[in-house]
Structure formats: structure tokens, C-alpha cells
Design a protein around this motif. Structure first.
Motif, mmCIF file in Angstrom:
data_model
loop_
_atom_site.group_PDB
_atom_site.id
_atom_site.type_symbol
_atom_site.label_atom_id
_atom_site.label_comp_id
_atom_site.label_asym_id
_atom_site.label_seq_id
_atom_site.Cartn_x
_atom_site.Cartn_y
_atom_site.Cartn_z
ATOM 1 N N VAL A 203 4.017 -1.424 3.543
ATOM 2 C CA VAL A 203 3.645 -0.018 3.314
ATOM 3 C C VAL A 203 4.807 0.683 2.626
ATOM 4 O O VAL A 203 5.951 0.594 3.074
ATOM 5 N N THR B 108 0.859 -1.188 0.000
ATOM 6 C CA THR B 108 0.000 0.000 0.000
ATOM 7 C C THR B 108 0.890 1.232 0.000
ATOM 8 O O THR B 108 1.807 1.345 0.826
ATOM 9 N N MET C 221 -1.494 3.280 7.865
ATOM 10 C CA MET C 221 -0.304 2.431 7.737
ATOM 11 C C MET C 221 -0.410 1.238 8.685
ATOM 12 O O MET C 221 -0.046 0.119 8.351
#
Ligand SMILES: Cc1ncc(COP(=O)(O)O)c(C=O)c1O
Length: 337
Positions: free
Chosen positions: A104, A83, A94
Motif C-alpha cells: 500500500v 495500491t 488498506m
């Protein structure tokens, strides 16, 4: 000193008792013995779909957006997936992606928090994410990300999920909901925790393109929101006039607080479209935070979120904002040499 005031969590500051929304008659009608199924959500689904300009089955609900977003990360951003977030931003995003088992990637925008389409596209190119998250207005910086920035990512990368957290979108008066129909990889997150004055209720909403909504519904837990939550959320959603007047009040109070902060030498408030203001102070922000706390005003110190020298104040009631500004004038005024 009086009671301490909490201007730290971007909530609506006035109490909203449950009894304002549920009558004794409602309590008789809400029955607890059955699982929620789809019935109790029907009316809320219809009210919000009409407001958002989408079909009722494009919505899914959860216990606040932390819950809906965790579900989304579990489906699209888990093990082996990445992501991308643009920092400084809401750290819970996060954390949720990490809890879901994903990685992340960060693009550090810093302050001022301004993201161009070129920068966003280059970050996606660099990190090859499965999910890209935009928060607009962004928490904690308060400003907007341009629609074209977000849509350029959604269009260039149709196989990437583009998640837009609009927790503060209604306060700003902006939304990407109209773009959903033409962008099947876009998902929009909403919450009842801000201008709906119901952070304690826990009601989060995701809005999808119809095709994606169908896939998500197949994977989603069917009974994740209680009948009590649906009953209350339906009443709260119907009370549109109150929501509109809260938004008007937040905007005018925010301007008043911003003007007050700008008038203090050495203090730099960042432009905000949300119900909070990020501001930079001359001295050590932890000391400044402590001094506000000594005066009974709880703020958020923001260096740990990647905003050096900054604090964030949530917009309170007019009386709370008066008190914040009075304390700010004492605490933040430059000390004579
Ligand atoms: C950007 C953003 N998203 C989501 C949330 C949390 O919303 P909820 O109360 O619906 O979990 C917040 C809360 O402050 C927020 O700032």
C-alpha cells in the motif's frame, strides 16, 4: 439514561426486518438444494443495470463491498503490486490490499481533505501503483473528490486500475457510472449497507467496463453469494421509493446535526455529503469519546484514522440525533475558565 444509541458505523438506524421483504410465498419459491449459479442473480442484475445505465453483465456481486473489493485486490493488487490510497480514508481498503498480498502506498492529504488533479497525478507518478483507490464521498471526511481528478488519473494511466468506492455516492447524488463506457480501467464499487438499510444482508456490487467485466467473470468464484441474499436484495432494490425517501431524510437530518454542531463554540464540523459528519473538538478526543459513551452515545474516535482531534457521528433517527445534540451541548461546551 435509557438505551445506548450507536452512531458509529454509518448504518441505516431503523430496524429493517427481513419479513418486510420476503413473504411466505417467496420463501416457498427460494429453493436451497441447488448451487446459486447465475439464475438467482438475474433479476437483481437487471434492476441494478437499468438503474446504473449499464448492461447487466457489467455487474459482479459479493458479500458486501469488503468481499467484492478483496476479490478485486486478489486479481489486480496482489503480490508484487501496489495500491495507492489518499489518506485519511477507510482503513479497510488498506487492510484488504495487504491481505491480498499487495503493498500500500499512501498520499497523506490530511484535513481539509481536498485533492487536486495535480496532486493525484503527482502521487501516481511517485508511487507507480497498479491500483489507485478513490473514495467519494470519502469516509471519514465526508466530502467529495472531483470527477475530473479521478478521470485525469484514469486517462493519464490507462494501464492502472482506478477503483472508485461510491458506498455513499447515492446519498451524495453523485456517481462516475456514466464515465465507465469511455474509461475501461475504471471500476465502481456500490453497497446495500447504507441507504438500502441492509448492512446485515451483505450485498456489494462492482460495476466494470464490458471488456474488464468479461475478464473478471472468468476469474471470479461462481457461487459466492447465497440464493437467500439474492432474493432479499432483489426485493430491496425494487423498493426504490423507500430508498429515495431515506436519502431525503438523511440529508435533512445531516444538515440539522451539522447546524447543531456548528453552534457549539470550539467545535468544527467538516462539510459532508454522506450519512455521517466528521468534527474536530477542542479537547482530547478520547476523553470526549468516553464522555459521550458515559451518556449512552457511541461515536467513532478518529485520531487512529489520521484525523487528530476528531470524532465521527453517524446520522441516526431524528430522536437519536436529538439525543446526540443534547449530549453534545453538554459534553462539548467550553468549560468556564
Ligand atoms: C467507504 C466504505 N466502503 C465500504 C464500506 C463497507 O461496505 P460493506 O458493508 O458493503 O462491506 C464502508 C462501510 O462503512 C465504507 O465506509
Amino acid at each position: 439514561m435509557g438505551d445506548a444509541i450507536r452512531l458509529a458505523a454509518n448504518e441505516w438506524p431503523e430496524p429493517t426486518p427481513m419479513g418486510r421483504y420476503l413473504t411466505a410465498g417467496d420463501m416457498e419459491r427460494v429453493v436451497l438444494n441447488r448451487y446459486p449459479g447465475s439464475g438467482p442473480a438475474t433479476e437483481l442484475r437487471e434492476i441494478l443495470a437499468a438503474r446504473y445505465g449499464v448492461a447487466p453483465d457489467q455487474l459482479t456481486f459479493g458479500n458486501g463491498s469488503t468481499d467484492t473489493l478483496l476479490g478485486l485486490f486478489l486479481m489486480f493488487g496482489g503480490h508484487g503490486r501496489t495500491t495507492l490510497v489518499f489518506t485519511p480514508t477507510f482503513p479497510i481498503h488498506m487492510r484488504l490490499a495487504t491481505i491480498a498480498g499487495g503493498a500500500v502506498a499512501r498520499e497523506n492529504v490530511g484535513l481539509p481533505y481536498e485533492i487536486s488533479a495535480e496532486r493525484a497525478l503527482a502521487a501516481v507518478e511517485r508511487t507507480a501503483p497498479h491500483v489507485v483507490l478513490f473514495c467519494t464521498p470519502n469516509n471519514p471526511t465526508g466530502g467529495l473528490i472531483g470527477d475530473q481528478v479521478i478521470l485525469s488519473v484514469a486517462e493519464r494511466y490507462p494501464g492502472t486500475l482506478v477503483l472508485v468506492d461510491e458506498a455513499y455516492g447515492d446519498i451524495a447524488g453523485t456517481t462516475l457510472l456514466p464515465a465507465l463506457a469511455d474509461h475501461p480501467n475504471l471500476v465502481i464499487s456500490k453497497t446495500f449497507s447504507k441507504e438500502h438499510a441492509a448492512a446485515g444482508l451483505r450485498m456489494g456490487i462492482l460495476v466494470y467496463h464490458p471488456d474488464l467485466a468479461e475478464a473478471v467473470r472468468a476469474a471470479q468464484l461462481p457461487t459466492n453469494v447465497s440464493v437467500v441474499t439474492y432474493a432479499l436484495a432483489t426485493r430491496i432494490a425494487r423498493d426504490e421509493g423507500t430508498i429515495r425517501s431515506r436519502i431525503a431524510e438523511i440529508r435533512s437530518e445531516r444538515e440539522r446535526v451539522r447546524r447543531g454542531l456548528s453552534g457549539i463554540e470550539g467545535v468544527e464540523p467538516f462539510p459532508s455529503e454522506a450519512n455521517f459528519i466528521l468534527f474536530r473538538v477542542g479537547g482530547d478526543p478520547v476523553r470526549v469519546y468516553d464522555r459521550f459513551l458515559d451518556e449512552g452515545v457511541l461515536l467513532r474516535e478518529m485520531s487512529s484514522w489520521g484525523c487528530p482531534g476528531c470524532l465521527r457521528v453517524s446520522i441516526g433517527t431524528p430522536a437519536e440525533n436529538d439525543r446526540f445534540l443534547a449530549v453534545a451541548a453538554r459534553v462539548l461546551a467550553p468549560t468556564p475558565a
